[in-house]
Design an enzyme around this catalytic site. Structure first.
Site, PDB file in Angstrom:
ATOM      1  N   GLY A  11       0.965  -1.408  -0.062  1.00  0.00           N
ATOM      2  CA  GLY A  11       0.317   0.337   0.066  1.00  0.00           C
ATOM      3  C   GLY A  11       0.679   1.088   0.383  1.00  0.00           C
ATOM      4  O   GLY A  11       0.927   2.070   0.370  1.00  0.00           O
ATOM      5  N   CYS A  12       2.760   1.419  -0.843  1.00  0.00           N
ATOM      6  CA  CYS A  12       2.788   2.169  -0.756  1.00  0.00           C
ATOM      7  C   CYS A  12       2.681   3.493  -2.374  1.00  0.00           C
ATOM      8  O   CYS A  12       2.566   2.168  -3.338  1.00  0.00           O
ATOM      9  CB  CYS A  12       4.600   1.605  -0.172  1.00  0.00           C
ATOM     10  SG  CYS A  12       5.573   3.190  -0.716  1.00  0.00           S
ATOM     11  N   GLY A  13       3.338   4.142  -1.932  1.00  0.00           N
ATOM     12  CA  GLY A  13       3.279   4.938  -3.083  1.00  0.00           C
ATOM     13  C   GLY A  13       3.984   4.910  -4.023  1.00  0.00           C
ATOM     14  O   GLY A  13       4.412   4.688  -5.272  1.00  0.00           O
ATOM     15  N   THR A  30       4.788   1.221  -4.417  1.00  0.00           N
ATOM     16  CA  THR A  30       4.350   0.038  -5.063  1.00  0.00           C
ATOM     17  C   THR A  30       4.315  -0.542  -6.076  1.00  0.00           C
ATOM     18  O   THR A  30       4.812  -2.217  -6.431  1.00  0.00           O
ATOM     19  CB  THR A  30       2.905  -0.470  -4.310  1.00  0.00           C
ATOM     20  OG1 THR A  30       3.083  -0.342  -2.873  1.00  0.00           O
ATOM     21  CG2 THR A  30       2.569  -2.094  -4.680  1.00  0.00           C
TER      22      THR A  30
END
Length: 157
Positions: free
Chosen positions: A34-36, A38
């Site tokens: 759920g990371c920028g 990803t």
């Protein structure tokens, strides 16, 4: 201590001996779903597809220490990556990369290559490039796209 004396757990909970990777070029990454960053899974998979038959492996260690961005179970994370990014490289169980409960592999990697602001890992998708002899050659910041690492991988293969 060297990297090949360590053991880690894969996403299914099996113990994996790091000496199984001796003689391979490795890119070891702490990831999050759920990371920028990803979308870097696409670039990682592209590198793996290009070089896996030449002794290159990507070792994916989900980490939930940064903004709770890997909240799922190992099975959920593996499924997310396969469905969204068609990943085929090895995924491991979630780890801490900093602090009292940090995984010994990341303790070792950080002891070999510090980042710009010391040894602590600052965010998801920090990448460590390891040569065939287990030497940590380079540490890459989260914002470094996998494509930017390709030339160095080619040198090591």
């Amino acid at each position: 201590m060297n990297m090949y004396s360590l053991k880690v757990k894969d996403a299914q909970g099996n113990i994996v001996d790091m000496k199984d990777y001796q003689g391979k070029v490795l890119l070891i990454v702490n990831t999050a779903t759920g990371c920028g960053f990803t979308p870097q899974y696409d670039g990682l998979q592209n590198l793996y597809d290009k070089y896996k038959n030449q002794g290159f492996e990507i070792l994916d260690f989900p980490c939930n220490q940064f903004g709770n961005q890997a909240p799922g179970t190992e099975e959920e994370i593996v499924n997310f990556c396969k469905i969204n990014f068609s990943t085929t490289f090895k995924q491991f169980s979630k780890v801490d990369v900093n602090g009292d409960k940090e995984d010994p592999l990341f303790t070792y990697l950080k002891s070999q290559k510090s980042g710009l602001m010391g040894s602590a890992i600052k965010w998801n998708f920090t990448k460590f490039l390891v040569d065939r002899n287990g030497r940590v050659i380079e540490r890459y910041a989260p914002a470094t796209a996998p494509e930017k690492i390709e030339d160095k991988i080619k040198e090591l293969i």
